[in-house]
Design a protein around this motif. Structure first.
Motif, mmCIF file in Angstrom:
data_model
loop_
_atom_site.group_PDB
_atom_site.id
_atom_site.type_symbol
_atom_site.label_atom_id
_atom_site.label_comp_id
_atom_site.label_asym_id
_atom_site.label_seq_id
_atom_site.Cartn_x
_atom_site.Cartn_y
_atom_site.Cartn_z
ATOM 1 N N TYR A 151 36.579 48.550 41.864
ATOM 2 C CA TYR A 151 37.333 48.498 40.623
ATOM 3 C C TYR A 151 38.833 48.327 40.858
ATOM 4 O O TYR A 151 39.627 48.622 39.981
ATOM 5 C CB TYR A 151 37.068 49.760 39.782
ATOM 6 N N ARG A 152 39.221 47.862 42.029
ATOM 7 C CA ARG A 152 40.628 47.559 42.242
ATOM 8 C C ARG A 152 40.945 46.113 41.844
ATOM 9 O O ARG A 152 42.104 45.732 41.757
ATOM 10 C CB ARG A 152 41.008 47.793 43.707
ATOM 11 N N TYR A 153 39.916 45.309 41.605
ATOM 12 C CA TYR A 153 40.132 43.943 41.171
ATOM 13 C C TYR A 153 40.393 43.915 39.663
ATOM 14 O O TYR A 153 39.939 44.788 38.916
ATOM 15 C CB TYR A 153 38.911 43.074 41.496
ATOM 16 N N THR A 154 41.147 42.903 39.232
ATOM 17 C CA THR A 154 41.516 42.822 37.815
ATOM 18 C C THR A 154 40.289 42.612 36.935
ATOM 19 O O THR A 154 40.216 43.153 35.826
ATOM 20 C CB THR A 154 42.512 41.685 37.603
ATOM 21 N N SER A 155 39.325 41.842 37.404
ATOM 22 C CA SER A 155 38.127 41.604 36.588
ATOM 23 C C SER A 155 37.322 42.890 36.409
ATOM 24 O O SER A 155 36.854 43.192 35.306
ATOM 25 C CB SER A 155 37.258 40.525 37.245
ATOM 26 N N THR A 156 37.152 43.667 37.482
ATOM 27 C CA THR A 156 36.398 44.918 37.361
ATOM 28 C C THR A 156 37.201 45.975 36.604
ATOM 29 O O THR A 156 36.622 46.802 35.905
ATOM 30 C CB THR A 156 36.021 45.437 38.760
ATOM 31 N N ARG A 157 38.547 45.943 36.743
ATOM 32 C CA ARG A 157 39.357 46.865 35.932
ATOM 33 C C ARG A 157 39.247 46.513 34.446
ATOM 34 O O ARG A 157 39.238 47.409 33.588
ATOM 35 C CB ARG A 157 40.814 46.814 36.376
ATOM 36 N N ALA A 158 39.180 45.231 34.135
ATOM 37 C CA ALA A 158 38.987 44.820 32.745
ATOM 38 C C ALA A 158 37.626 45.298 32.237
ATOM 39 O O ALA A 158 37.501 45.750 31.090
ATOM 40 C CB ALA A 158 39.099 43.303 32.629
ATOM 41 N N PHE A 159 36.618 45.230 33.101
ATOM 42 C CA PHE A 159 35.301 45.724 32.708
ATOM 43 C C PHE A 159 35.333 47.228 32.489
ATOM 44 O O PHE A 159 34.723 47.753 31.545
ATOM 45 C CB PHE A 159 34.286 45.361 33.783
ATOM 46 N N LEU A 160 36.074 47.946 33.340
ATOM 47 C CA LEU A 160 36.206 49.391 33.172
ATOM 48 C C LEU A 160 36.929 49.713 31.868
ATOM 49 O O LEU A 160 36.558 50.653 31.151
ATOM 50 C CB LEU A 160 36.978 49.976 34.365
ATOM 51 N N LYS A 219 42.718 42.347 25.286
ATOM 52 C CA LYS A 219 43.868 42.458 26.171
ATOM 53 C C LYS A 219 43.433 42.642 27.625
ATOM 54 O O LYS A 219 44.027 42.055 28.545
ATOM 55 C CB LYS A 219 44.743 43.634 25.725
ATOM 56 N N ALA A 220 42.409 43.463 27.836
ATOM 57 C CA ALA A 220 41.895 43.656 29.196
ATOM 58 C C ALA A 220 41.319 42.360 29.750
ATOM 59 O O ALA A 220 41.493 42.042 30.934
ATOM 60 C CB ALA A 220 40.825 44.756 29.199
ATOM 61 N N ALA A 221 40.639 41.604 28.886
ATOM 62 C CA ALA A 221 40.086 40.333 29.348
ATOM 63 C C ALA A 221 41.193 39.351 29.721
ATOM 64 O O ALA A 221 41.083 38.598 30.698
ATOM 65 C CB ALA A 221 39.185 39.731 28.260
ATOM 66 N N GLU A 222 42.294 39.366 28.954
ATOM 67 C CA GLU A 222 43.405 38.462 29.260
ATOM 68 C C GLU A 222 44.166 38.878 30.508
ATOM 69 O O GLU A 222 44.912 38.075 31.074
ATOM 70 C CB GLU A 222 44.356 38.406 28.062
ATOM 71 N N SER A 223 44.006 40.120 30.927
ATOM 72 C CA SER A 223 44.717 40.592 32.120
ATOM 73 C C SER A 223 44.013 40.209 33.420
ATOM 74 O O SER A 223 44.524 40.500 34.500
ATOM 75 C CB SER A 223 44.862 42.119 32.070
ATOM 76 N N VAL A 224 42.852 39.583 33.321
ATOM 77 C CA VAL A 224 42.124 39.177 34.530
ATOM 78 C C VAL A 224 42.928 38.089 35.239
ATOM 79 O O VAL A 224 43.309 37.084 34.642
ATOM 80 C CB VAL A 224 40.714 38.669 34.170
ATOM 81 N N ASP A 225 43.224 38.313 36.503
ATOM 82 C CA ASP A 225 44.022 37.385 37.311
ATOM 83 C C ASP A 225 43.179 36.925 38.489
ATOM 84 O O ASP A 225 42.942 37.674 39.433
ATOM 85 C CB ASP A 225 45.298 38.089 37.790
ATOM 86 N N HIS A 226 42.685 35.691 38.406
ATOM 87 C CA HIS A 226 41.806 35.204 39.461
ATOM 88 C C HIS A 226 42.548 35.018 40.777
ATOM 89 O O HIS A 226 41.987 35.226 41.851
ATOM 90 C CB HIS A 226 41.157 33.893 39.032
ATOM 91 N N LYS A 227 43.824 34.643 40.687
ATOM 92 C CA LYS A 227 44.599 34.469 41.913
ATOM 93 C C LYS A 227 44.773 35.801 42.639
ATOM 94 O O LYS A 227 44.611 35.894 43.861
ATOM 95 C CB LYS A 227 45.974 33.876 41.572
ATOM 96 N N ASN A 228 45.114 36.830 41.884
ATOM 97 C CA ASN A 228 45.307 38.156 42.491
ATOM 98 C C ASN A 228 44.012 38.675 43.100
ATOM 99 O O ASN A 228 44.014 39.242 44.197
ATOM 100 C CB ASN A 228 45.823 39.127 41.430
#
Length: 633
Positions: A82-91, A271-280
């Protein structure tokens, strides 16, 4: 004599009120059925709202269970993901769904308190009021029926007395006309007739009084009591209808009140979905799994055109170093080696982490060994101990991958090993802090027991304090052990990135099997990094001597010059910053990976993108720096 009305006329006069009573009773029955139906409708609506609240609670419970089911477990591998932006958005989505479920619980609570509870209490009051109104109606109806019965009894008595008087009169007239009847009998008959007439008059007076009273009661019944009762029942029914309408309005308002909060939950999910950063995320994957190993270099060409002769290549498995008869390779640069048996070369850019041992493409090739029969060379390969050690390293690497790893994580690549060791040190430090906190708490408790013996025995905590002290000491020893391994790994990584390592031809000639076994021991075929030395190798060379041999080598010679076409900021390890138009020395040309190795002075060298510089190669260049100003001119 008194003339009396005929009884049939009186019967017709009192028959109409009886019909009205029956009709009034029918109306009460109809109203009673209708009001009971209204109460049933209200109770049905209460049941509907109650089932809706149960659905809301069940839905909220299912949402909470769903959110809890997919929440990461503490101290598990999922928590690290859950340190990735996609999994944090899911959390964040799971947390918002938990709040979303809370709003459905609010709907259930508000509907229960504002609708179900209120209507249930109102239904009880409505039933009591309805019972009271119909009790008053039945009482009034019973009263008028009683008055009617009294009137009927008076009427029948009056009718009977009239008939008796008529018969007595006829008997008197018959006796009076009969000449044979004595005067005394006639007188007796006359007195009897007069008595009957008097009784008829009394009955008439009583009946008349009863009739007047009944008419008065009947008028009051139909024009006062019954209308009042009907009016109360009507008002009761109207209040019921109004109340159920207000409850339906409240039903909608309860939902409408939570819509803004539900909207905020949905906005937070968006907002959480928009915070997903694939590059990061992809960069974090690179940082998490980079090994720190150098990739293998190019494989040398082996010339098989000459019969029974082969070009000696360090990448060939038939290169035997155990016999010690190979010629010294002074000044030779080790070309690309066949991984996983040989030490790897320059890491993939960007950025290159260390120098490539095969830096000089035009440098002298390794001298060929003496011609030997192919069968002898193949036999030498099959019996060579360093090669057998290579296969044993491969076996060891696979076993480490399939089974439990060593305590020092030596089965992992350098970068991964460093991260694991750092995590272990941090974990041990946290355990030490917990033990120290427990020891401090017990120490304070012991001080309290010493000052107040009645609260407890101070000696009872000594054993626990001793255990905590031993645990802290053990943990500190563990920390020191892992910190030593961590310092060792960080030192090697720093040495590999700051000091380019190149294999020396002299060293290989003098210690061929030692160098080979060192390379094999340090890196197993599965990418593991281990410090184990094979007990089967005949020559063992310490890693420090191996490193010092590389550190003592001379810097790479220049093979040309280059001009920087663009400005490049070398922010990563192994790169160098250049300014547009700057002239520099080329010490290693592009090997196909898009990077060229250059030197500014004796202390500054590194890699730059090949597309950023214009290279001027000098095939006859030696380790002599030409004046860059003249070249630029």
């Amino acid at each position: 004599m008194v003339s009396l009305p005929h009884p049939s006329v009186l019967h017709a006069a009192v028959s109409a009120p009886c019909l009205c009573c029956r009709k009034g009773k029918d109306q009460f029955d109809n109203l009673e059925k209708h009001t009971q139906w209204g109460i049933d409708v209200l109770e049905k609506y209460i049941k509907f709202v109650k089932e809706r609240t149960e659905i809301e609670l069940s839905y909220a419970k299912q949402l909470r269970n769903l959110s809890k089911k997919y929440q990461p477990k503490k101290n598990s591998k999922e928590e690290e993901e859950y340190r990735y932006t996609s999994t944090r958005a899911f959390l964040a989505t799971l947390n918002e769904m938990n709040d979303y479920a809370g709003q459905h619980e609010v709907i259930s609570e508000n509907m229960t308190s504002l609708i179900t509870a209120e209507l249930t209490r109102y239904v009880q009051e409505l039933k009591q009021e309805r019972k009271s109104h119909f009790h008053d109606g039945r009482k009034a109806q019973q009263h008028i029926e009683t008055c009617w019965k009294q009137l009927e009894a008076s009427k029948r008595r009056f009718e009977r007395d009239c008939k008796e008087a008529d018969r007595a009169q006829q008997y008197f007239e018959k006796m009076d006309a009969d000449i044979n009847v004595t005067k005394a009998d006639v007188e007796k008959a006359r007195q009897q007739a007069q008595l009957r007439h008097q009784m008829a008059e009394d009955s008439k007076a009583e009946y008349s009084s009863t009739l007047q009273k009944f008419n008065s009661e009947q008028h009051e019944h139909y024009y006062t009591h019954i209308p009042n009762i009907f009016q109360k029942i009507q008002e009761m029914e109207e209040r019921r209808i109004l109340r159920i309408g207000e409850s339906m309005k409240t039903f909608a308002e309860v939902d409408r009140q939570v819509i803004p909060i539900i909207g905020k939950c949905l906005d937070e999910i968006t907002k959480a979905a928009e915070s997903v950063d694939h590059k990061n995320d992809s960069q974090m994957v690179i940082e998490a799994f980079k090994s720190g190993f150098e990739p293998p270099g190019d494989v040398d060409f082996e010339d098989f055109t000459q019969p029974m002769k082969r070009t000696v290549s360090e990448s060939s498995l038939s290169n035997s170093r155990g016999d010690g008869k190979s010629e010294p390779k002074f000044g030779s640069k080790s070309k690309g080696k066949l991984w996983p048996f040989i030490k790897k070369n320059k890491p993939p850019p960007p950025p290159p982490a260390s120098a490539s041992p095969s830096a000089v493409p035009n440098g002298p090739q390794s001298p060929k060994q003496q011609k030997e029969p192919l069968s002898h060379r193949f036999n030498e390969f099959m019996t060579s101990k360093p090669k057998i050690h290579c296969f044993r390293s491969l076996k060891r690497g696979l076993s480490l991958k399939l089974g439990a790893g060593p305590e020092d994580f030596s089965n992992l690549p350098p970068e991964q090993r460093r991260k694991k060791l750092q995590q272990k040190v941090d974990e041990l430090n946290r355990d030490i802090q917990k033990e120290m906190d427990s020891r401090d708490a017990l120490t304070k408790m012991k001080d309290v027991y010493i000052k107040n013996p009645q609260m407890g025995d101070a000696a009872s905590v000594d054993q626990r304090l001793a255990e905590l002290g031993q645990n802290i000491e053990k943990l500190r020893l563990e920390v020191q052990k892992f910190e030593g391994w961590l310092a060792e790994v960080e030192g090697r990584l720093l040495a590999r990135t700051e000091q380019p390592r190149r294999q020396s031809g002299v060293y290989e000639a003098q210690n061929p099997s030692g160098v080979n076994s060192c390379a094999q021991d340090r890196e197993s075929p599965d990418g593991s990094y281990t410090e184990e030395q094979s007990q089967e190798t005949e020559m063992k060379v310490p890693a420090t001597d191996f490193d010092d041999e590389f550190d003592d080598e001379e810097p790479l010679p220049t093979i040309g010059t280059c001009k920087a076409l663009y400005t490049f900021e070398g922010q990563n390890e192994g790169t160098i910053s250049v300014a547009e138009g700057e002239m520099l020395y080329v010490i290693e040309e592009d090997k196909g990976d898009g990077w060229t190795r250059i030197r500014r002075n004796e202390d500054e060298e590194g890699y730059v993108p090949t597309s950023y510089v214009e290279v001027y190669l000098d095939k006859n260049a030696k380790d002599v720096h030409k004046p860059l100003q003249k070249i630029s001119e």
